[in-house]
Structures are given as C-alpha cells and as structure tokens.
Design a protein around this motif. Structure first.
Motif, PDB file in Angstrom:
ATOM      1  N   SER A 189       0.837  -1.206   0.000  1.00  0.00           N
ATOM      2  CA  SER A 189       0.000   0.000   0.000  1.00  0.00           C
ATOM      3  C   SER A 189       0.870   1.253   0.000  1.00  0.00           C
ATOM      4  O   SER A 189       0.472   2.310  -0.489  1.00  0.00           O
ATOM      5  CB  SER A 189      -0.932  -0.002   1.205  1.00  0.00           C
ATOM      6  N   ASP A 192       1.817   2.816  -3.665  1.00  0.00           N
ATOM      7  CA  ASP A 192       0.814   3.321  -4.606  1.00  0.00           C
ATOM      8  C   ASP A 192       1.167   4.664  -5.243  1.00  0.00           C
ATOM      9  O   ASP A 192       1.065   4.828  -6.442  1.00  0.00           O
ATOM     10  CB  ASP A 192      -0.554   3.427  -3.921  1.00  0.00           C
ATOM     11  N   LYS A 216      -2.817  -1.626 -13.722  1.00  0.00           N
ATOM     12  CA  LYS A 216      -4.158  -1.264 -13.247  1.00  0.00           C
ATOM     13  C   LYS A 216      -5.206  -1.619 -14.303  1.00  0.00           C
ATOM     14  O   LYS A 216      -6.260  -2.159 -13.988  1.00  0.00           O
ATOM     15  CB  LYS A 216      -4.212   0.232 -12.912  1.00  0.00           C
ATOM     16  N   LYS A 223      -6.019   0.726  -7.649  1.00  0.00           N
ATOM     17  CA  LYS A 223      -4.759   0.952  -6.941  1.00  0.00           C
ATOM     18  C   LYS A 223      -3.711  -0.046  -7.403  1.00  0.00           C
ATOM     19  O   LYS A 223      -4.032  -1.228  -7.616  1.00  0.00           O
ATOM     20  CB  LYS A 223      -4.961   0.782  -5.428  1.00  0.00           C
ATOM     21  N   ILE A 224      -2.464   0.431  -7.487  1.00  0.00           N
ATOM     22  CA  ILE A 224      -1.372  -0.451  -7.900  1.00  0.00           C
ATOM     23  C   ILE A 224      -1.259  -1.624  -6.930  1.00  0.00           C
ATOM     24  O   ILE A 224      -1.080  -2.771  -7.331  1.00  0.00           O
ATOM     25  CB  ILE A 224      -0.036   0.325  -7.942  1.00  0.00           C
ATOM     26  N   SER A 225      -1.387  -1.316  -5.628  1.00  0.00           N
ATOM     27  CA  SER A 225      -1.221  -2.376  -4.619  1.00  0.00           C
ATOM     28  C   SER A 225      -2.243  -3.495  -4.829  1.00  0.00           C
ATOM     29  O   SER A 225      -1.923  -4.675  -4.695  1.00  0.00           O
ATOM     30  CB  SER A 225      -1.352  -1.797  -3.215  1.00  0.00           C
TER      31      SER A 225
END
Ligand code: ATP
Length: 236
Positions: A189, A192, A216, A223-225
């Motif tokens: 997280s 991001d 994405k 979100k990238i995460s």
C-alpha cells in the motif's frame, strides 16, 4: 540507464537468478515484487557489484559494470539491514562515508537528515540505536551524494509511520527530478503513490515487467497495490 542482459546468478548449484533481462530508464520508480527468496536482493546486489556477475551483463549508464568501479558513484543504496561500525557515532559514520567517497566538494543532500531530526542524536553510538533509527541513517546515506540512481531494499521496514511518510515523499521528489528509483517492498500500500513500473519475480525469474498504468488496466484495479495482489495470487 540500467540494462540487464541474460543475467544468471548461481550460488554453488543453486540458481538464484535465471536469464534475467530488464531495462530501467531515468525518471521511473520501479518496484521489485515477489515472494521471499525469489531473488530481489540478489538482483540488487548484482547491480551494486556486491555479487559477482559471471553469466550475463549489466550496464549502468551504458557502461558494463565489470569494466569499472566508477559507476557506483551514480548509485545510492539503502540496504535491508544496514551494518555500521558499532563504536562510531552517527556523525562519525556520516563523515566516514563522506571520506570514503574521497570527493572534497560535493553537493550533499541533507534533506532527510534534517527531516528525521538526526542531528539531535549525532553523538549517539551506532550500537545504541534502535532498528528504526539505524534505518534512518541508511536512508540519509542513500540520498546524501545526490545519486542519479537510488536503490532501496525494504526501505520502510522498521520505520515509524511519520518517518515512512517522510521517506516516501523524498522518493517521489527525487523521482520527479528525473532520478531512477529501484525499490523492493512487501508493504504494497505504501508503493501506490510512488511507482511507475512493476517487476514481478518468482524463483529467480522475471515473470512480468509492466507499467503501473498497464497493471491497473489489466487487473481492473484502481490501486497499484491491489493490482499487485491480483498478479501475486496468480503466480504463487
Ligand atoms: N550468498 C548467498 N549464498 C547462498 N545462497 C544465497 C546467497 N544469497 C542469497 N541466496 C539465496 O538466493 C535466494 C534468493 O535470495 P534473495 O535474498 O535474493 O531473496 P529476496 O527475494 O530478496 O527475499 P526476501 O523477500 O525474503 O528479502 C534465496 O534462496 C537465498 O537463500
């Protein structure tokens, strides 16, 4: 800025990296992601010249790293666990690293030193520091010489939330100046806001290298995460 060609790294019979091909360009922040033991730190150490490269080639700014040590001056490195002479103070440690660089005049970057308020602890011996404070010293050293390339191995592990945020903002600032940032982290997280590209590794191989935007789009996540989690589920 960094080009890795057909890199295979073996420790005796164990193959830690297998035929790795990667190219990283200036102005990007790239995450190396993958399960424990997949080869992230080994790859970083090959780039730094801390692991000997026997099979394959690594070029930094166009120069084969086996040809000269000078390329290392372009790289700032924050290790997963920094080890320093126990009896030196923080101030002495920073001065020792400056002396080792052997450059009289330098455009030192003291921003993190000031933001972490480390000068208040300048006289403390390295052996007496908490894990997080040692990490702060490592972060300061990684950015101190204004390198074009900054490699961070699990940089926020052990940092308190405020220090982690300070470091994150510093990474973003340097990336926006056009520097190349390579980062390994399991704390997804936190990545991001930072990342432009993601490299997924498993068992010494690169499975995917793609832009954060493509990740994405491909995973349908905002979100990238979250996109990274989707990919990790498919490879583990
Ligand atoms: N000097 C060494 N001698 C022998 N084996 C090694 C050496 N360094 C790394 N390895 C092995 O290579 C593999 C990759 O290790 P590496 O530290 O690169 O993993 P990693 O992806 O960084 O893991 P983590 O997420 O736990 O930090 C592991 O199986 C490790 O035991």
């Amino acid at each position: 800025m960094i080009e890795i060609k057909n890199l295979t790294k073996k420790f005796n019979r164990f193959t830690a990296l297998q035929n790795v091909q990667l190219q990283f360009n200036t102005g990007n922040a790239i995450a190396l992601i993958g399960p424990n033991g997949c080869g992230k730190t080994t790859l970083i150490k090959c780039i730094l010249g801390l692991n000997v490269v026997e099979e394959g080639q690594i070029f930094v700014k166009g120069e084969n790293i086996n040809d000269s040590y000078q390329y290392r001056k372009s790289i700032g490195y924050m290790p997963q666990i920094g080890r320093y002479p126990e009896n030196l103070s923080i101030e002495q440690t920073i001065n020792m690293v400056k002396d080792a660089r052997n450059t009289k005049e330098h455009n030192y970057d003291y921003e993190l030193l000031e933001s972490f308020e480390l000068e208040k602890l300048y006289q403390k011996k390295m052996r007496t520091l908490s894990g997080g404070t040692t990490q702060k010293v490592s972060a300061v050293l990684a950015f101190l010489f204004n390198p074009d390339i900054i490699i961070l191995d699990e940089p926020t592990a052990g940092l308190d939330p405020l220090a982690a945020e300070i470091l994150k903002q510093k990474i973003i600032k340097e990336k926006n100046k056009g520097k190349l940032i390579l980062i390994t982290s399991h704390l997804l997280s936190e990545l991001d806001e930072i990342l432009t590209e993601v490299v997924f590794m498993n068992e010494g191989k690169v499975l995917v290298h793609q832009s954060a935007q493509d990740l994405k789009t491909q995973t349908g996540k905002d979100k990238i995460s979250e996109g990274i989690i989707s990919i990790l589920k498919t490879i583990q």
